[in-house]
Motif scaffolding. Structure first.
Motif, PDB file in Angstrom:
ATOM      1  N   GLN A 163      43.092  45.926  55.052  1.00 13.12           N
ATOM      2  CA  GLN A 163      43.135  46.644  54.743  1.00 13.12           C
ATOM      3  C   GLN A 163      42.787  46.814  53.166  1.00 13.12           C
ATOM      4  OE1 GLN A 163      46.268  49.324  56.226  1.00 13.12           O
ATOM      5  NE2 GLN A 163      44.742  50.915  55.926  1.00 13.12           N
ATOM      6  N   PRO A 164      41.195  47.298  53.167  1.00 13.16           N
ATOM      7  CA  PRO A 164      41.260  47.224  51.232  1.00 13.16           C
ATOM      8  C   PRO A 164      40.982  48.952  50.927  1.00 13.16           C
ATOM      9  CG  PRO A 164      39.019  47.528  52.850  1.00 13.16           C
ATOM     10  CD  PRO A 164      40.234  47.350  53.595  1.00 13.16           C
ATOM     11  N   VAL A 165      41.479  48.904  49.388  1.00 10.17           N
ATOM     12  CA  VAL A 165      40.840  49.890  49.125  1.00 10.17           C
ATOM     13  C   VAL A 165      40.112  50.241  48.548  1.00 10.17           C
ATOM     14  CG1 VAL A 165      42.665  51.805  47.085  1.00 10.17           C
ATOM     15  CG2 VAL A 165      44.245  49.355  48.278  1.00 10.17           C
ATOM     16  N   PHE A 177      38.142  44.926  45.386  1.00  9.50           N
ATOM     17  CA  PHE A 177      38.604  45.775  45.722  1.00  9.50           C
ATOM     18  C   PHE A 177      40.316  45.052  45.906  1.00  9.50           C
ATOM     19  CE2 PHE A 177      35.132  47.209  48.309  1.00  9.50           C
ATOM     20  CZ  PHE A 177      35.063  48.694  46.988  1.00  9.50           C
ATOM     21  N   PHE A 178      41.215  45.871  45.810  1.00  9.24           N
ATOM     22  CA  PHE A 178      42.535  45.616  45.977  1.00  9.24           C
ATOM     23  C   PHE A 178      42.340  45.294  47.657  1.00  9.24           C
ATOM     24  CE2 PHE A 178      43.920  46.846  42.219  1.00  9.24           C
ATOM     25  CZ  PHE A 178      44.369  45.827  41.176  1.00  9.24           C
ATOM     26  N   TYR A 179      43.385  44.637  47.997  1.00  7.47           N
ATOM     27  CA  TYR A 179      43.226  44.382  49.994  1.00  7.47           C
ATOM     28  C   TYR A 179      45.418  44.049  49.482  1.00  7.47           C
ATOM     29  CZ  TYR A 179      38.715  43.457  50.475  1.00  7.47           C
ATOM     30  OH  TYR A 179      36.879  43.679  50.373  1.00  7.47           O
ATOM     31  N   VAL A 180      45.517  45.085  51.278  1.00 12.10           N
ATOM     32  CA  VAL A 180      46.247  44.435  51.799  1.00 12.10           C
ATOM     33  C   VAL A 180      46.559  44.472  52.828  1.00 12.10           C
ATOM     34  CG1 VAL A 180      48.046  46.495  50.095  1.00 12.10           C
ATOM     35  CG2 VAL A 180      47.018  47.094  52.070  1.00 12.10           C
ATOM     36  N   ARG A 181      47.918  43.919  54.199  1.00 19.17           N
ATOM     37  CA  ARG A 181      48.033  43.736  54.827  1.00 19.17           C
ATOM     38  C   ARG A 181      47.261  44.983  56.109  1.00 19.17           C
ATOM     39  NH1 ARG A 181      52.951  43.243  55.009  1.00 19.17           N
ATOM     40  NH2 ARG A 181      53.499  44.775  55.894  1.00 19.17           N
ATOM     41  N   LYS A 182      46.924  44.357  56.902  1.00 22.41           N
ATOM     42  CA  LYS A 182      46.124  45.842  58.542  1.00 22.41           C
ATOM     43  C   LYS A 182      47.943  46.018  58.602  1.00 22.41           C
ATOM     44  CE  LYS A 182      41.895  45.130  60.043  1.00 22.41           C
ATOM     45  NZ  LYS A 182      41.246  46.423  59.570  1.00 22.41           N
ATOM     46  N   ILE A 229      47.326  34.272  54.149  1.00 25.67           N
ATOM     47  CA  ILE A 229      49.164  34.441  53.984  1.00 25.67           C
ATOM     48  C   ILE A 229      49.398  35.975  53.624  1.00 25.67           C
ATOM     49  CG2 ILE A 229      50.379  34.594  51.481  1.00 25.67           C
ATOM     50  CD1 ILE A 229      49.286  31.785  50.875  1.00 25.67           C
ATOM     51  N   VAL A 230      48.596  36.525  52.889  1.00 28.06           N
ATOM     52  CA  VAL A 230      48.193  37.974  53.192  1.00 28.06           C
ATOM     53  C   VAL A 230      48.495  38.804  54.365  1.00 28.06           C
ATOM     54  CG1 VAL A 230      47.293  40.323  51.763  1.00 28.06           C
ATOM     55  CG2 VAL A 230      47.691  38.115  50.944  1.00 28.06           C
ATOM     56  N   ASP A 231      47.421  38.110  54.992  1.00 29.01           N
ATOM     57  CA  ASP A 231      47.624  39.016  56.416  1.00 29.01           C
ATOM     58  C   ASP A 231      49.062  38.741  57.504  1.00 29.01           C
ATOM     59  OD1 ASP A 231      46.518  40.006  59.183  1.00 29.01           O
ATOM     60  OD2 ASP A 231      45.677  37.832  59.606  1.00 29.01           O
TER      61      ASP A 231
END
Length: 296
Positions: A95-97, A212-217, A72-74
């Motif tokens: 994409q991890p922070v 970690f927090f991750y967001v969409r690449k 879903i995030v991706d």
């Protein structure tokens, strides 16, 4: 006359203020209800307060497996954020922070939920080999699964982690490792339905695992905002202060006594250099006082 009119139009266009940047409408994706006073929400809010873009945060609950939530995030154009353990496929797909949410505490130190007969057997454990006689359980897709299996341990992975305490009571599995700061809440969550469930008071499993927090690449704006904010919160001391002022975390450190337990080191074959570097760079300082900054 035409030249004068053109000049006036150009001057007026340059005089217009730059359009305000759209607010970051952040969606924190979780698999169970989460209150704004929960630590995970507070860390994300702290990070975004420490950067200069306008933002809002909403909690979105989707009761799905971790792989489904990652997808879903991706795939969504929305500003989703998800908290995950370090795992190469997570780090490659999203994409991890690279600032550990708990500064190396908690998630890499595992305490066991089990039943009384298994707890007695655990007191004979002295090495990793001794643990190979037990059956472990973890949620489907969790980072711990590969770590434990690579160490030679038997791990079952039900799609619904909430079923694991019942599996323990029915003798289908024996041990449910939980993070240091998860164990007390998990016990309170499951013990009313499973009153014989116990927290082992003898062992701690230890391995280099961070959350970690991750967001969409490609979502560089959101990634940059969280990264800037977390780094500032860390060096000003606010991130560690948030951990130490949390009533659950401070109580857990007092009650669980991780330093007094027999520690079983779990080797990890597949930890990225970025994760190892983050754990080393953004570490917890036991002697730091509330309000003190951390020197670079």
């Amino acid at each position: 006359m035409k030249k004068l009119l053109l000049c006036l139009i150009l001057l007026l266009s340059f005089a217009q203020p730059a359009p305000a940047q759209d607010k970051l409408e952040v969606l924190l994706l979780v698999d169970r209800p989460l209150q704004p006073e929960a630590h995970l929400y507070r860390v994300l809010d702290l990070a975004l307060k420490n950067q200069d873009e306008p933002y809002s945060i909403k909690i979105e609950v989707i009761k799905a497996s971790q792989p489904r939530r990652i997808k879903i995030v991706d795939s969504s154009p929305k500003d989703y954020v998800i908290a995950l353990g370090n795992r190469r496929e997570h780090e490659e797909n999203l994409q991890p922070v690279y600032v550990p949410i708990l500064l190396g505490l908690g998630i890499g130190q595992r305490i066991m939920l089990t039943r009384p007969d298994v707890e007695k057997r655990l007191k004979r454990v002295r090495s990793l080999d001794d643990l190979k006689e037990f059956t472990f359980a973890q949620g489907l897709g969790w980072s711990d699964v590969k770590i434990l299996r690579d160490a030679g341990l038997t791990v079952q992975t039900p799609a619904n982690p909430a079923s694991i305490p019942g599996m323990i009571m029915r003798h289908r599995v024996e041990i449910y490792p939980r993070g240091l700061f998860e164990i007390d809440l998990e016990y309170k969550r499951y013990s009313p339905d499973h009153p014989e469930l116990v927290i082992d008071d003898y062992l701690v499993l230890s391995y280099p695992l961070a959350s970690f927090f991750y967001v969409r690449k490609g979502n560089s704006r959101l990634h940059s905002a969280i990264e800037r904010g977390l780094k500032k919160a860390y060096y000003t001391g606010q991130l560690q202060d948030l951990i130490m002022s949390d009533p659950v975390y401070s109580k857990t450190l007092r009650d669980i006594h991780p330093g007094k337990r027999v520690k079983i080191e779990i080797p990890v074959k597949d930890v990225s250099e970025n994760t190892l570097s983050a754990l080393k760079k953004f570490t917890f300082y036991p002697g730091k006082k509330i309000g003190e900054a951390i020197r670079k």
